[in-house]
Motif scaffolding. Structure first.
Motif, PDB file in Angstrom:
ATOM      1  N   THR A  50     -26.733   2.178  49.256  1.00 37.45           N
ATOM      2  CA  THR A  50     -25.768   2.698  48.281  1.00 37.45           C
ATOM      3  C   THR A  50     -26.212   2.396  46.872  1.00 37.45           C
ATOM      4  O   THR A  50     -26.122   3.233  45.984  1.00 37.45           O
ATOM      5  N   GLU A  91     -28.923   4.680  45.861  1.00 36.71           N
ATOM      6  CA  GLU A  91     -28.442   6.047  45.654  1.00 36.71           C
ATOM      7  C   GLU A  91     -27.682   6.177  44.349  1.00 36.71           C
ATOM      8  O   GLU A  91     -27.852   7.139  43.606  1.00 36.71           O
ATOM      9  N   GLU A 112     -28.584   8.311  40.996  1.00 35.67           N
ATOM     10  CA  GLU A 112     -27.675   9.181  40.237  1.00 35.67           C
ATOM     11  C   GLU A 112     -27.761   8.870  38.760  1.00 35.67           C
ATOM     12  O   GLU A 112     -27.825   9.758  37.913  1.00 35.67           O
ATOM     13  N   LYS A 118     -34.927   7.947  46.618  1.00 30.03           N
ATOM     14  CA  LYS A 118     -33.624   8.449  47.080  1.00 30.03           C
ATOM     15  C   LYS A 118     -33.222   9.735  46.369  1.00 30.03           C
ATOM     16  O   LYS A 118     -32.197  10.319  46.697  1.00 30.03           O
ATOM     17  N   LYS A 132     -32.644  12.608  48.513  1.00 28.58           N
ATOM     18  CA  LYS A 132     -31.523  12.457  49.440  1.00 28.58           C
ATOM     19  C   LYS A 132     -30.195  12.826  48.778  1.00 28.58           C
ATOM     20  O   LYS A 132     -29.321  13.407  49.419  1.00 28.58           O
ATOM     21  N   ILE A 133     -30.066  12.437  47.493  1.00 26.77           N
ATOM     22  CA  ILE A 133     -28.804  12.746  46.822  1.00 26.77           C
ATOM     23  C   ILE A 133     -28.849  14.141  46.201  1.00 26.77           C
ATOM     24  O   ILE A 133     -27.957  14.525  45.463  1.00 26.77           O
ATOM     25  N   SER A 137     -30.769  15.429  43.897  1.00 23.94           N
ATOM     26  CA  SER A 137     -30.752  15.306  42.447  1.00 23.94           C
ATOM     27  C   SER A 137     -31.464  16.489  41.801  1.00 23.94           C
ATOM     28  O   SER A 137     -32.219  17.208  42.449  1.00 23.94           O
TER      29      SER A 137
END
Lengths: 388, 175
Positions: free
Chosen positions: A242, A245, A249, A295, A298-299, A301
């Motif tokens: 988390t 991630e 962000e 990551k 994965k998010i 972005s």
């Protein structure tokens, strides 16, 4: 002479500011005295005179009894430099001294071995500081420090040792105080962050009301220079996925604009500097950045990490196409005729590392070819393949 | 007649062995042609690498570029793969450069013999290499080894018979 009293152990911790040997005390203008030879010590509170021949014979003169002092330099006829001390009237409850009553309102310290200049200077300083006014109010602490004061005057090795211990303690005190200051600073930094938060809130609410667009942008730039107003930290998000991630962000948010400005690609070290610059406090480690960048995909972005064949990591906007970049670089080389990474970096306002990567990529697809000589590594339009 | 270099000779990247495979292939091809042409023009049959490295072939003084030792080796190895270079030592310091294949040489020599009425007569190797009759010929001064290879090729076709004397090739009888 009647203001002098017999020595009593220190009223509070005393530090000897100055000592002078072979000092005599004379009452008024008299030329003789019972106190001919002694060591005069100056502290913040008083002067202490100790007889050379009789260690028990010690006299003190408290600074509070001093009206003013004057210095008489050594003349041809006198026996040494003098400090004349004009005294205040005897206060009630004064300790008994060697002389019960005296007609004179002044005494003289005669420095047979000199040193009166320095002594005088410090004496005046000590008088001006008027420490006794403060110590009288804190006399409650005097008792606890009594033994301390006594020991500090102790001679020999034990005396030196005690003094060293004292110094150590003092240093510790200073250090811990300094750290307290640090934590205070941190607290204030938190307040700053809170302040910036409230300002943003207010800006958001008042937008379009009474603040002009100019002011808003100015405010925002201030806030930006203060850093990210709510950095993602390990303490809030733990150490696991988390955290990375969330960090990804944040990276997206911080880097998107600079990336657009610099043509869409940025090396990881550059990104690292930007991120930490924006955070200001709660800096992240390079490893954290790398893990967070992994990551990014994965998010989902808007930016992504790309690894060149040489192993150089970059972050770039997802809209940027590598082959398009390569093509552009190759065309630029053709236009220039001959180019090195530095030139490409200047023209594209990117870092030389990145420029080199682009050149190598263009070389890999056969658009350009290299000229590696003592002059450096230059690239040319690939005429070998063109001639076909 | 001075040698005319190809355009690549004035192109600085020519002197750096290219890492890109496709580009390198083109580059080596160009080098191979240049080396053979140059050796042909200057009648070079045997080359010492260190000496060759100093010639204008590998050292473009106008451009201030030169092909380094490893680059030269790469080019010569490339030529070796095409049977145009033969290393004479293991350390790859010297090599024979066949800017014409033995078959091509055979053709040239036989046509000379035919034109000058040497068919059915014996000619020594020395006559061919250094004789007055061949002074105007392209194979004048030819490398002995190359010559023998060419004569062997002729013999295979039945156009010549090699005559040995005391275990060594001494002459040839053209047919």
């Amino acid at each position: 002479m009647d203001r002098l009293s017999w020595y009593q152990a220190g009223e509070s911790m005393e530090e000897i500011l100055r000592q002078a040997a072979h000092v005599g005390i004379y009452d008024g203008d008299l030329k003789t005295s019972a106190f001919e030879q002694g060591t005069l010590s100056l502290t913040l509170q008083r002067v202490i005179w100790a007889d050379c021949s009789d260690p028990d014979c010690r006299l003190i003169l408290h600074h509070s009894l001093v009206e003013k002092i004057e210095k008489h330099n050594k003349s041809m006829f006198s026996r040494g430099g003098k400090i004349i001390v004009f005294l205040k009237p005897v206060p009630p409850g004064h300790h008994q001294g060697p002389v019960a009553a005296s007609a004179c309102r002044s005494i003289r310290f005669v420095f047979r071995n000199g040193g009166e200049e320095e002594f005088y200077k410090l004496y005046v300083e000590a008088l001006n500081r008027q420490t006794w006014k403060r110590t009288s109010s804190s006399s409650s602490s005097a008792g606890s420090r009594n033994s301390h004061a006594q020991s500090s005057r102790g001679g020999g090795i034990s005396g030196i040792e005690k003094r060293l211990i004292d110094q150590n303690n003092k240093m510790h005190e200073n250090i811990s105080q300094a750290f307290e200051d640090m934590s205070k600073l941190m607290e204030q930094a938190r307040e700053m962050v809170n302040l910036s938060k409230t300002i943003t809130e207010r800006l958001r609410m008042k937008k379009g009301d009474d603040i002009t667009e100019d002011e808003t942008t100015q405010f925002k730039s201030y806030l930006l220079s203060l850093g990210v107003n709510d950095p993602v930290t390990k303490t809030t998000f733990g150490n696991g996925a988390t955290y990375f991630e969330k960090l990804a962000e944040e990276i997206t948010e911080v880097l998107e604009k600079p990336l657009t400005e610099c043509g869409g690609t940025m090396t990881l070290p550059e990104a690292y500097c930007r991120i930490n610059r924006a955070r200001g406090v709660h800096l992240i480690s390079p490893e954290d950045l790398l893990l967070a960048c992994q990551k990014l995909d994965k998010i989902d972005s808007r930016i992504t990490m790309y690894v060149f064949d040489s192993g150089v990591n970059v972050v770039q906007l997802r809209t940027v196409r590598v082959d398009q970049m390569t093509e552009e670089t190759a065309e630029l080389v053709k236009e220039l005729g001959r180019a090195d990474a530095y030139k490409i970096a200047l023209l594209n306002s990117i870092s030389p590392v990145l420029a080199k990567e682009r050149l190598l990529a263009a070389e890999t697809v056969g658009r350009i070819c290299r000229d590696d000589s003592v002059e450096g590594l230059y690239f040319f339009w690939n005429r070998f393949l063109e001639s076909n | 007649m001075s040698f005319i270099f190809p355009w690549e000779y004035d192109f600085p990247p020519f002197f750096t062995i290219q890492p890109n495979a496709a580009t390198r292939e083109k580059q080596l091809e160009a080098w191979a042609q240049l080396v053979l042409h140059y050796c042909h023009q200057n009648n070079i049959y045997t080359a010492d690498i260190t000496q060759l490295a100093e010639t204008e072939l590998f050292n473009n003084r106008n451009l201030n570029r030169r092909l380094d030792y490893n680059g030269i080796l790469t080019v010569l190895d490339y030529l070796e793969a095409k049977n145009c270079v033969e290393w004479s030592d293991r350390q790859k310091r010297q090599c024979h450069i066949h800017w014409q294949s033995p078959e091509q040489w055979a053709e040239v020599i036989h046509s000379w013999a035919r034109a000058n009425g040497f068919l059915n007569s014996v000619v020594t190797l020395e006559d061919l290499i250094d004789g007055d009759d061949t002074a105007q010929e392209s194979f004048h001064g030819i490398n002995r080894r190359t010559l023998i290879k060419a004569l062997e090729a002729l013999q295979k076709k039945g156009l010549a018979a090699i005559i040995e004397h005391e275990g060594a090739v001494a002459g040839v009888k053209f047919a």
